[in-house]
Design a protein around this motif. Structure first.
Motif, PDB file in Angstrom:
ATOM      1  N   ALA A   6      80.884  34.244 -66.480  1.00 38.02           N
ATOM      2  CA  ALA A   6      80.387  35.258 -65.542  1.00 38.02           C
ATOM      3  C   ALA A   6      80.088  34.688 -64.160  1.00 38.02           C
ATOM      4  N   VAL A   7      80.836  33.658 -63.744  1.00 37.35           N
ATOM      5  CA  VAL A   7      80.774  33.275 -62.325  1.00 37.35           C
ATOM      6  C   VAL A   7      81.698  34.234 -61.592  1.00 37.35           C
TER       7      VAL A   7
ATOM      8  N   VAL B 233      69.983  38.825 -63.307  1.00 40.35           N
ATOM      9  CA  VAL B 233      69.075  37.793 -63.788  1.00 40.35           C
ATOM     10  C   VAL B 233      68.566  36.948 -62.628  1.00 40.35           C
ATOM     11  N   PHE B 234      69.448  36.729 -61.656  1.00 40.01           N
ATOM     12  CA  PHE B 234      69.027  35.927 -60.510  1.00 40.01           C
ATOM     13  C   PHE B 234      68.224  36.748 -59.510  1.00 40.01           C
TER      14      PHE B 234
ATOM     15  N   ASP C 190      80.916  33.760 -71.500  1.00 42.87           N
ATOM     16  CA  ASP C 190      82.194  33.760 -70.792  1.00 42.87           C
ATOM     17  C   ASP C 190      81.973  33.506 -69.297  1.00 42.87           C
TER      18      ASP C 190
ATOM     19  N   ARG D 253      79.123  42.186 -67.192  1.00 46.33           N
ATOM     20  CA  ARG D 253      78.717  40.776 -67.241  1.00 46.33           C
ATOM     21  C   ARG D 253      78.334  40.270 -65.858  1.00 46.33           C
ATOM     22  N   TYR D 254      79.158  40.669 -64.852  1.00 51.21           N
ATOM     23  CA  TYR D 254      78.880  40.195 -63.501  1.00 51.21           C
ATOM     24  C   TYR D 254      77.582  40.805 -62.980  1.00 51.21           C
TER      25      TYR D 254
ATOM     26  N   ALA E 266      66.909  31.616 -65.371  1.00 52.57           N
ATOM     27  CA  ALA E 266      68.332  31.618 -65.101  1.00 52.57           C
ATOM     28  C   ALA E 266      69.021  31.821 -66.431  1.00 52.57           C
ATOM     29  N   MET E 267      70.184  32.435 -66.398  1.00 49.26           N
ATOM     30  CA  MET E 267      70.883  32.674 -67.655  1.00 49.26           C
ATOM     31  C   MET E 267      72.328  32.240 -67.518  1.00 49.26           C
TER      32      MET E 267
ATOM     33  N   SER F 135      74.719  39.012 -64.663  1.00 46.63           N
ATOM     34  CA  SER F 135      74.471  37.656 -64.172  1.00 46.63           C
ATOM     35  C   SER F 135      73.818  37.688 -62.800  1.00 46.63           C
TER      36      SER F 135
ATOM     37  N   PHE G 110      76.049  32.629 -69.351  1.00 46.03           N
ATOM     38  CA  PHE G 110      76.702  33.512 -70.311  1.00 46.03           C
ATOM     39  C   PHE G 110      77.842  32.798 -71.005  1.00 46.03           C
TER      40      PHE G 110
END
Lengths: 290, 285
Positions: free
Chosen positions: A119-120, B189-190, A117, B182-183, A112-113, B186, A115
């Motif tokens: 990034a949700v 990665v999952f 900022d 970025r999104y 899992a990463m 993210s 970030f």
């Protein structure tokens, strides 16, 4: 166990006068991180440590070298010869090598990463953000709601389930990112300057929470940071990166028993040593450039 | 009667009521957002003097009354047209054409735009074609379309399709292409598959520009509706407009123009409402 073998990363830049120039971000970085340990990568801004973390997670391909996570290769390295290059291009002409498969969700290497900022996803509520990663992990539909509530409780976000990230404060967003990362039950959590954008008080609380979660779950945590205090206080081992081109300058083991006090003399001593190393680097900068 | 059934009863009746309440509330939200901006106190101070001016100038003989019909005449003409010309039929045939052309454009342009924005391979193969075809003004397609499809519904639908297609295509493509990496990272990665990325990340990130494209598409589609109806067929608002021109009935022309303006405004308001409902997360900002 994470093992990075001689990772290098080059970029080519085309100047204004149309000459090409090589640009080395990482220069032959080898690192071995044991399972269950808490390792910090410390270095000044722009020294390639974030790039290194992205290479560990498979979000970027290294120019040279390999990353092995539990004896599995993360990404194949870029080809070296012209013939290999053509084959590589052909193989990945439709999807880039960092992309996952077209239709099947499969969590890779339990990473899992988090970030810098957050990034949700701003278009999902906190609950939906966690449900999304649970779905990717393949949790059965009937168990997702309960699991989401569990992970949100774990980071102290109960009561904000139905809020959108834009309605949360910076610290809460970081908690949400943490809940999302924990929800995939990873063995390794990679964190890219996770506390850089929150205020000092929130940062301390988040660090305490992170330590507690780490001690409860015994996951491997790799933390990228430019904050010396944070690195020394949290980690078992501090890996110091030199300024560009990034390479490992030194490794400092922090064997102070936990729970630690932020102001204890041992911590201060290690901090002084690290800062002295930094100072030396900035004074003798030319020694490290190629 | 047991306590349980009473609770169940009240729950079910409450649910029925809730459904009804929801509809009324949503309708209220829509009407307030759309008509509210037109009938706001600020705009009425502009609108009412304008209407008075429009009414007064022809009546006082400052502009010739035969050329500029006052609003009162327009309203009475509108009433006559509804009765004499079977306005509802014309409206519904226009709506059918527009709806068919618009839907056809939406279901083709949106997926193509998404695919081009998502994948470099597809983009490189498909984008130049659209970039060459898009600058051809849609009205320039009229002659060849008439020869290919003949005069009739298919030709009209195709012309409206041409007007709506490119704005939706290019705006969707731009929005998808500019999705924040970025999104994507993210989600990757999952372990999200590319399909999941498209449905859960790309499309939501591009929502604003997709709706922008649809709004521009509606405007261009209405232009193409009028052109298509002027060239063929014996029904629709565009045809009424042309017919009024033949007989020099300026009041009827004005009625048609006002109606077209109203339809365009209404459709844009509908899109704004849809955007409001889909992009709830932006409100908090």
């Amino acid at each position: 166990m994470i093992e990075a073998r001689r990772i290098s990363k080059f970029f080519s830049i085309v100047n204004d006068d149309r000459t090409a120039e090589g640009f080395t971000v990482l220069n032959s970085v080898s690192l071995r991180i044991e399972s269950g340990s808490f390792v910090s990568l410390l270095g000044p801004s722009g020294c390639g440590k974030s790039t290194f973390l992205e290479i560990l997670s498979g979000l970027q391909a290294p120019s040279d070298g390999q990353v092995w996570i539990d004896d599995k290769l993360v990404l194949e390295p870029l080809p070296a010869t012209r013939k290999d290059m053509e084959e590589y291009r052909k193989k990945y002409r439709f999807l880039s090598p960092i992309a996952n498969s077209l239709f099947r969700d499969n969590p890779k290497h339990d990473i899992a990463m988090i970030f810098q900022d957050y990034a949700v996803f701003p278009w999902m509520t906190s609950r939906q953000n966690v449900l999304f990663t649970l779905k990717l992990r393949g949790v059965h539909k009937s168990e997702r709601e309960g699991a989401a509530a569990h992970y949100l409780r774990l980071v102290g976000l109960t009561g904000s389930e139905n809020k959108y990230p834009s309605q949360l404060s910076g610290g809460m967003r970081q908690r949400l990112a943490l809940a999302r990362a924990l929800s995939v039950e990873p063995r390794i959590i990679l964190m890219d300057e996770p506390f850089a954008a929150v205020d000092a008080l929130t940062r301390e609380r988040l660090q305490e929470d992170l330590l507690r979660l780490w001690q409860e779950t015994k996951k491997t945590i790799v933390l990228v940071t430019h904050d010396v205090d944070e690195a020394v206080y949290l980690s078992d081992e501090v890996v110091v990166f030199s300024p560009l081109p990034g390479s490992i300058r030194n490794k400092v083991t922090v064997d102070i028993p936990r729970p630690r006090r932020r102001s204890s003399p041992e911590i201060r001593e290690i901090k002084e040593r690290l800062l002295a190393m930094y100072r030396y680097d900035t004074v003798h900068e030319s020694d490290y450039s190629i | 009667m047991s306590v349980d059934s009473i609770i169940n009863d009240s729950a079910s009746s409450r649910r029925g009521l809730r459904w009804w309440n929801l509809l009324v509330r949503e309708l209220g939200v829509f009407l307030r957002a759309s008509f509210g901006s037109v009938f706001s106190r600020e705009f009425l101070t502009v609108l009412i003097p304008l209407l008075i001016l429009w009414e007064a100038l022809p009546r006082l003989g400052i502009v010739p009354r035969t050329l500029v019909p006052p609003p009162s005449a327009v309203v009475s003409t509108f009433r006559d047209m509804v009765v004499d010309l079977n306005m509802a039929e014309h409206l519904s045939s226009s709506a059918t054409r527009f709806g068919a052309g618009f839907l056809l454009a939406l279901v083709t342009a949106f997926p193509i735009g998404v695919l081009m924005g998502w994948n470099l391979f597809i983009r490189k193969h498909a984008l130049p074609l659209f970039q060459i075809l898009a600058p051809v003004p849609p009205p320039a397609w009229v002659p060849i379309t008439i020869i290919l499809f003949g005069v009739g519904l298919p030709m009209q639908i195709f012309l409206i399709f041409l007007g709506v297609f490119y704005p939706i295509l290019f705006n969707t493509y731009q929005g998808i292409k500019e999705t924040d990496p970025r999104y994507l990272a993210s989600a990757r990665v999952f372990g999200a598959s590319e399909f999941t990325l498209i449905t859960r990340v790309y499309i939501w990130h591009a929502l604003g520009s997709v709706i922008m494209g649809i709004k521009i598409g509606i405007a261009l589609g209405l232009i193409m509706l009028v052109i298509a109806e002027m060239y063929g067929g014996r029904s629709g608002i565009g045809w009424l407009l042309l017919e009024a021109k033949e007989y020099f009935q300026i009041d009827r022309m004005v009625v048609c123009m006002v109606m077209l303006g109203f339809i365009g405004w209404f459709l844009i308001e509908v899109m704004k409402y849809i955007e409001l409902k889909l992009a709830v997360w932006r409100i908090g900002r």
